[in-house]
Design a protein around this motif. Sequence first.
Motif, PDB file in Angstrom:
ATOM      1  N   CYS A 269       0.846  -1.199   0.000  1.00 27.55           N
ATOM      2  CA  CYS A 269       0.000   0.000   0.000  1.00 27.55           C
ATOM      3  C   CYS A 269       0.882   1.249   0.000  1.00 27.55           C
ATOM      4  CB  CYS A 269      -0.971  -0.001   1.180  1.00 27.55           C
ATOM      5  SG  CYS A 269      -0.219  -0.124   2.799  1.00 27.55           S
TER       6      CYS A 269
ATOM      7  N   MET B 231      -4.737   1.824  -1.243  1.00 24.89           N
ATOM      8  CA  MET B 231      -4.311   0.747  -2.123  1.00 24.89           C
ATOM      9  C   MET B 231      -3.446   1.302  -3.258  1.00 24.89           C
ATOM     10  SD  MET B 231      -5.759  -1.392  -0.265  1.00 24.89           S
ATOM     11  CE  MET B 231      -5.013  -2.773  -1.083  1.00 24.89           C
TER      12      MET B 231
ATOM     13  N   ILE C 175      -0.568  -2.889   5.809  1.00 24.01           N
ATOM     14  CA  ILE C 175      -1.523  -1.916   6.338  1.00 24.01           C
ATOM     15  C   ILE C 175      -1.201  -1.625   7.800  1.00 24.01           C
ATOM     16  CG2 ILE C 175      -3.947  -1.622   6.998  1.00 24.01           C
ATOM     17  CD1 ILE C 175      -4.678  -3.001   4.351  1.00 24.01           C
TER      18      ILE C 175
END
Length: 88
Positions: A29, A40, A60
């Motif tokens: 990401c 994203m 993340i």
Amino acid sequence: MINHTKLGETSFRRSRKLKQLIDDGLITCAGNVRLKIYGMLNCSSGKRMKAENRIFFSTIEEALGNNYRPCGHCMREAYQQWKSGGHS
């Protein structure tokens, strides 16, 4: 965290290095350093930001650990949860 401008001296070299890191699964990401937002890799908002503001994360969890919030465009559900106070 990997700063986009640190991936190479030219746009072409940065692009090639970025592709290699994505293909190797080392980047999943990206975020905006100034806004503290992550999203994203295919997010249309993220693709428009300046390279000097772009940062990449391996997970993340890494983005969240660095106090970045989810993108409201490509991560709508996570953003809604963050907005409603579901963040730490």
